[in-house]
Design a protein around this motif. Structure first.
Motif, PDB file in Angstrom:
ATOM      1  N   GLN A   9       0.832  -1.204   0.000  1.00 20.81           N
ATOM      2  CA  GLN A   9       0.000   0.000   0.000  1.00 20.81           C
ATOM      3  C   GLN A   9       0.869   1.257   0.000  1.00 20.81           C
ATOM      4  O   GLN A   9       0.556   2.253  -0.669  1.00 20.81           O
ATOM      5  N   ASP A  21      -7.253   7.911  -1.391  1.00 17.94           N
ATOM      6  CA  ASP A  21      -7.647   6.616  -0.818  1.00 17.94           C
ATOM      7  C   ASP A  21      -6.728   5.493  -1.302  1.00 17.94           C
ATOM      8  O   ASP A  21      -7.182   4.524  -1.910  1.00 17.94           O
ATOM      9  N   GLU A  23      -5.340   3.168   0.334  1.00 19.76           N
ATOM     10  CA  GLU A  23      -5.664   1.886   0.971  1.00 19.76           C
ATOM     11  C   GLU A  23      -6.779   1.169   0.213  1.00 19.76           C
ATOM     12  O   GLU A  23      -6.677  -0.027  -0.087  1.00 19.76           O
ATOM     13  N   GLY A  24      -7.838   1.905  -0.092  1.00 25.29           N
ATOM     14  CA  GLY A  24      -8.958   1.306  -0.820  1.00 25.29           C
ATOM     15  C   GLY A  24      -8.539   0.811  -2.194  1.00 25.29           C
ATOM     16  O   GLY A  24      -8.881  -0.303  -2.600  1.00 25.29           O
ATOM     17  N   TRP A  25      -7.756   1.627  -2.899  1.00 24.90           N
ATOM     18  CA  TRP A  25      -7.315   1.226  -4.236  1.00 24.90           C
ATOM     19  C   TRP A  25      -6.329   0.062  -4.179  1.00 24.90           C
ATOM     20  O   TRP A  25      -6.349  -0.817  -5.045  1.00 24.90           O
ATOM     21  N   ASN A  27      -6.321  -2.373  -1.969  1.00 23.78           N
ATOM     22  CA  ASN A  27      -7.101  -3.595  -1.716  1.00 23.78           C
ATOM     23  C   ASN A  27      -7.756  -4.117  -2.989  1.00 23.78           C
ATOM     24  O   ASN A  27      -7.814  -5.326  -3.227  1.00 23.78           O
ATOM     25  N   ILE A  28      -8.262  -3.192  -3.824  1.00 26.49           N
ATOM     26  CA  ILE A  28      -8.878  -3.595  -5.096  1.00 26.49           C
ATOM     27  C   ILE A  28      -7.811  -4.108  -6.058  1.00 26.49           C
ATOM     28  O   ILE A  28      -7.962  -5.153  -6.695  1.00 26.49           O
ATOM     29  N   ASN A 153     -15.420   1.862  -7.971  1.00 33.09           N
ATOM     30  CA  ASN A 153     -13.961   1.746  -8.031  1.00 33.09           C
ATOM     31  C   ASN A 153     -13.521   0.364  -8.510  1.00 33.09           C
ATOM     32  O   ASN A 153     -12.612   0.229  -9.325  1.00 33.09           O
ATOM     33  N   GLN A 154     -14.192  -0.666  -7.994  1.00 30.66           N
ATOM     34  CA  GLN A 154     -13.857  -2.040  -8.403  1.00 30.66           C
ATOM     35  C   GLN A 154     -14.074  -2.225  -9.903  1.00 30.66           C
ATOM     36  O   GLN A 154     -13.216  -2.763 -10.613  1.00 30.66           O
TER      37      GLN A 154
END
Length: 206
Positions: A9, A21, A23-25, A27-28, A153-154
């Motif tokens: 990350q 973001d 972290e969110g990206w 994870n995806i 986002n996904q």
């Protein structure tokens, strides 16, 4: 297919300083990039550089078609041969999309609404009925579900990965050929300098 380097990350955040973001990206990306065999340092760096350029570091996931009449005449002279012809479309994104994307890529005519419905979405702008139909089939969705998915986002990331795989872009990422990658994604060499700069930075960080 697992990553052949330590993808973290923190490294992604360093590659995308404008993204709020990471972290969110991350994870995806961690799952989705592996699914599409974008798993080496060269491939991930090239993908982040290209998709990051197209989406302003994964912050803009829908096409902006809010053009003035002057811009329409300049950007699409074949569709808007005169300033007068462009005037009715001035700063009307839906009307513009229906005009410029009509009768191409599987879309219907200007009055069908397909241009607006199938306008660019995702980290690498997926555009046109036929592209959405093919992507929908690959992920087991209806075309309407795929349109909505590309606004998440996904879905924005997966549609970009699908485009990358469909067009065999890993072969150019493997050799660091940013010029050919840019042409395959953009249709020309628009933004090549910025894409190359991001690629070199990503290679150093990763």
């Amino acid at each position: 297919m697992e990553f052949d380097f330590d993808f973290t990350q923190e490294k992604l955040a360093a590659c995308l300083p404008r993204n709020k973001d990471p972290e969110g990206w991350f994870n995806i990306m961690y799952e989705t990039l592996q699914k599409y065999d974008i798993s080496t340092r060269e491939r991930v760096a090239a993908f982040i550089a290209q998709a990051g350029h197209e989406s302003a570091e994964f912050t803009i996931l829908k096409e902006n078609l809010n053009y003035t009449a002057e811009s329409l005449h300049r950007v699409w002279p074949s569709r808007f041969p005169t300033l007068e012809a462009a005037q009715p479309y001035h700063k009307n994104p839906e009307k513009i999309a229906n005009k410029v994307y009509s009768a191409r890529m599987g879309n219907g005519d200007e009055h069908s609404g397909d241009g607006w419905k199938f306008r660019g979405r995702g980290a690498i702008q997926l555009t046109g009925h036929d592209n959405y139909k093919a992507f929908a089939a690959s992920v087991g969705m209806s075309i309407d579900e795929a349109v909505a998915y590309c606004e998440t986002n996904q879905g924005a990331l997966e549609s970009a990965c699908w485009f990358w795989q469909k067009n065999n872009l890993n072969q150019f990422a493997d050799t660091g050929d940013m010029t050919t990658l840019t042409k395959r994604i953009n249709g020309g060499t628009l933004g090549l300098e910025d894409r190359t700069k991001h690629y070199k930075h990503a290679m150093e960080v990763l």
